[in-house]
Write a protein that holds these residues in place. Sequence first.
Motif, short mmCIF file in Angstrom:
data_model
loop_
_atom_site.label_atom_id
_atom_site.label_comp_id
_atom_site.label_asym_id
_atom_site.label_seq_id
_atom_site.Cartn_x
_atom_site.Cartn_y
_atom_site.Cartn_z
N SER A 1 30.73 32.08 41.54
CA SER A 1 29.48 32.81 41.33
C SER A 1 29.56 34.26 41.77
O SER A 1 28.68 35.06 41.46
CB SER A 1 28.33 32.13 42.09
OG SER A 1 28.04 30.87 41.51
N LEU A 2 30.61 34.60 42.53
CA LEU A 2 30.80 35.97 42.98
C LEU A 2 31.94 36.61 42.20
O LEU A 2 32.92 35.96 41.87
CB LEU A 2 31.15 36.00 44.47
CG LEU A 2 30.12 35.41 45.43
CD1 LEU A 2 30.67 35.42 46.85
CD2 LEU A 2 28.80 36.16 45.36
N ILE A 3 31.81 37.89 41.90
CA ILE A 3 32.90 38.59 41.23
C ILE A 3 34.13 38.53 42.13
O ILE A 3 34.03 38.66 43.35
CB ILE A 3 32.50 40.04 40.90
CG1 ILE A 3 33.54 40.69 39.98
CG2 ILE A 3 32.26 40.86 42.14
CD1 ILE A 3 33.07 42.00 39.37
N SER A 4 35.28 38.29 41.56
CA SER A 4 36.49 38.05 42.35
C SER A 4 36.98 39.31 43.05
O SER A 4 36.69 40.43 42.64
CB SER A 4 37.60 37.50 41.46
OG SER A 4 38.07 38.51 40.57
N ALA A 5 37.76 39.09 44.10
CA ALA A 5 38.37 40.22 44.82
C ALA A 5 39.32 40.98 43.90
O ALA A 5 39.40 42.21 43.95
CB ALA A 5 39.11 39.71 46.05
N GLU A 6 40.05 40.23 43.06
CA GLU A 6 40.98 40.88 42.15
C GLU A 6 40.26 41.82 41.19
O GLU A 6 40.69 42.96 40.97
CB GLU A 6 41.76 39.83 41.35
CG GLU A 6 42.75 39.01 42.15
CD GLU A 6 42.10 37.84 42.88
OE1 GLU A 6 42.84 37.10 43.54
OE2 GLU A 6 40.86 37.67 42.78
N THR B 1 38.98 44.98 42.88
CA THR B 1 40.04 45.97 43.07
C THR B 1 40.34 46.69 41.76
O THR B 1 40.55 47.92 41.75
CB THR B 1 41.30 45.29 43.60
OG1 THR B 1 41.02 44.67 44.86
CG2 THR B 1 42.43 46.30 43.77
N GLN B 2 40.36 45.96 40.66
CA GLN B 2 40.66 46.56 39.36
C GLN B 2 39.63 47.62 38.96
O GLN B 2 39.94 48.58 38.26
CB GLN B 2 40.72 45.48 38.28
CG GLN B 2 41.93 44.56 38.40
CD GLN B 2 41.82 43.35 37.49
OE1 GLN B 2 40.84 43.18 36.76
NE2 GLN B 2 42.83 42.48 37.53
N LEU B 3 38.39 47.45 39.41
CA LEU B 3 37.32 48.37 39.04
C LEU B 3 37.31 49.67 39.84
O LEU B 3 36.62 50.61 39.49
CB LEU B 3 35.96 47.68 39.20
CG LEU B 3 35.60 46.61 38.16
CD1 LEU B 3 34.40 45.81 38.61
CD2 LEU B 3 35.35 47.26 36.81
N LEU B 4 38.06 49.71 40.94
CA LEU B 4 38.06 50.91 41.78
C LEU B 4 38.44 52.14 40.96
O LEU B 4 39.26 52.06 40.04
CB LEU B 4 39.05 50.72 42.94
CG LEU B 4 38.68 49.68 43.99
CD1 LEU B 4 39.82 49.49 44.98
CD2 LEU B 4 37.41 50.09 44.73
N PRO B 5 37.82 53.31 41.22
CA PRO B 5 36.98 53.61 42.38
C PRO B 5 35.52 53.19 42.25
O PRO B 5 34.73 53.42 43.15
CB PRO B 5 37.09 55.13 42.48
CG PRO B 5 37.24 55.56 41.05
CD PRO B 5 38.11 54.51 40.41
N GLY C 1 30.26 49.47 38.18
CA GLY C 1 30.99 49.15 36.97
C GLY C 1 30.23 48.29 35.99
O GLY C 1 30.77 47.94 34.92
N GLY C 2 29.01 47.94 36.32
CA GLY C 2 28.17 47.16 35.41
C GLY C 2 28.52 45.69 35.32
O GLY C 2 28.09 45.00 34.39
N GLU C 3 29.28 45.18 36.30
CA GLU C 3 29.69 43.77 36.26
C GLU C 3 29.04 42.94 37.35
O GLU C 3 29.36 41.77 37.53
CB GLU C 3 31.22 43.67 36.34
CG GLU C 3 31.90 44.30 35.13
CD GLU C 3 33.40 44.09 35.11
OE1 GLU C 3 33.91 43.25 35.88
OE2 GLU C 3 34.07 44.77 34.30
N SER C 4 28.13 43.54 38.09
CA SER C 4 27.38 42.82 39.11
C SER C 4 25.92 43.22 39.01
O SER C 4 25.60 44.40 38.84
CB SER C 4 27.91 43.16 40.51
OG SER C 4 27.09 42.59 41.52
#
Length: 425
Positions: free
Chosen positions: A246-251, A254-258, A264-267
């Motif tokens: 249910s939570l956006i993954s850590a991976e 990291t990919q969305l940084l900065p 990034g519109g994914e949360s």
Amino acid sequence: MKNRSVLTIAATLCAGVLGLTACGGGDAGGEASAEGPVTLDYTWWGSQDRADRMTKAIAAFEAAHPDIKINPNFTDYDGYWQKRATEVAGGGLPDVMQFDISYLRQYADRGALLDLEEVSDTLDTSGIAETLKPSGQIDGATYGVPISTNALGLFYNPAIVQQAGVAAPTGDMTWDQFNAWIAEVSAKAPEGVFGSGDYTGTFWLFDMHLRQQGKQAITEDGEVGFTKAELKQWWESTAELRADGSLISAERTTQLLPKSPFGGGESATEFSWDNFLAGYLADSGAEKLEIVAPPSDGDDKGLFLKASMVYSIGAGAEDPEAAAEFVDFMVNDPQVGQIFGTSRGIPASQTQRDGTTFEGADAQIVAYEESLAGELGDSPAPLAIGFGTAESAFKRISEDINYGRTSVDDAVEEWFAEAESALQQ
């Protein structure tokens, strides 16, 4: 300039106390004539947007003070403190600095910062609320002047919420209700969009959670203000959400940084300081973002107005009065308020605030803080030495939990070991 002759300027410039500031213009310290302007080294952290705004503010100051020139420098937050540590170890700091209350005591206790009472005739702090001034005070001395204020909030994207077909989050949710809301959004939103990231990795949010219970993460005496069991409970509060996806993954985070997942519109949501609104709007391209009070399990929200940053002057500044004139302008002048809006938080000085017109996102942040007026506790004083290290360790170790590199039990032990070591220094 107040009561400052050319002879005084020349004598002060070349006195060379700790001397990072050059005796005049030039790229790295070429000498100017006695009639030349004072040159002040000034440094801050922040994004390119903040640098662009700062360039305009510096230009306004130099236009009003032709006898003072500013040598500017900025970097990202982590790099900023690495540079300051190197400088103070070498015997000096820049003339004027943006400072975080997480590090103020550490540098003040080393005698590296000027007691601003020494320049009180030049630096006007009458427009700053008495309840906020302790943010820059230690043992009766003043080492920092609050620049702006911010408060923690829960941001949400109404477009994503509408796509998921769920009710918008409110400012009176409990933590369990919010976690259930996250799961519902993640289940109903378009693929690749989640209700939240793992918010338990934010140290200030954990501190707010503790304040809701009458505690705080790190006391002013430099003691950990909670138990291992309480930290374990906090980190495990989102364990089910992590496990069921249910939570956006850590991976992916990291990919969305900065950008952050929210930017990034994914949360659908993210906890942060309210002055992040403009940055979130720019990152996400959203037409509208909303902000409400974070969850709480009781009547106490644990919220407070934090000095988002303060201005400090190096103890070795070659011309403290000139440095104080610069700080006074940056804190009180309405032009500076117009330039920055709420990008650094709401101006701390009533003088600057009254002369600033807030529109759009800026007006939204002002309205949010005004809505919290009856919910706010005291602003925190400068934080204990080691707080910044403990905060950084908290973020890093929580990321290890999300990556599956460590268990919650081991993470708790690791954080306590690192934090207690840092706080004992």
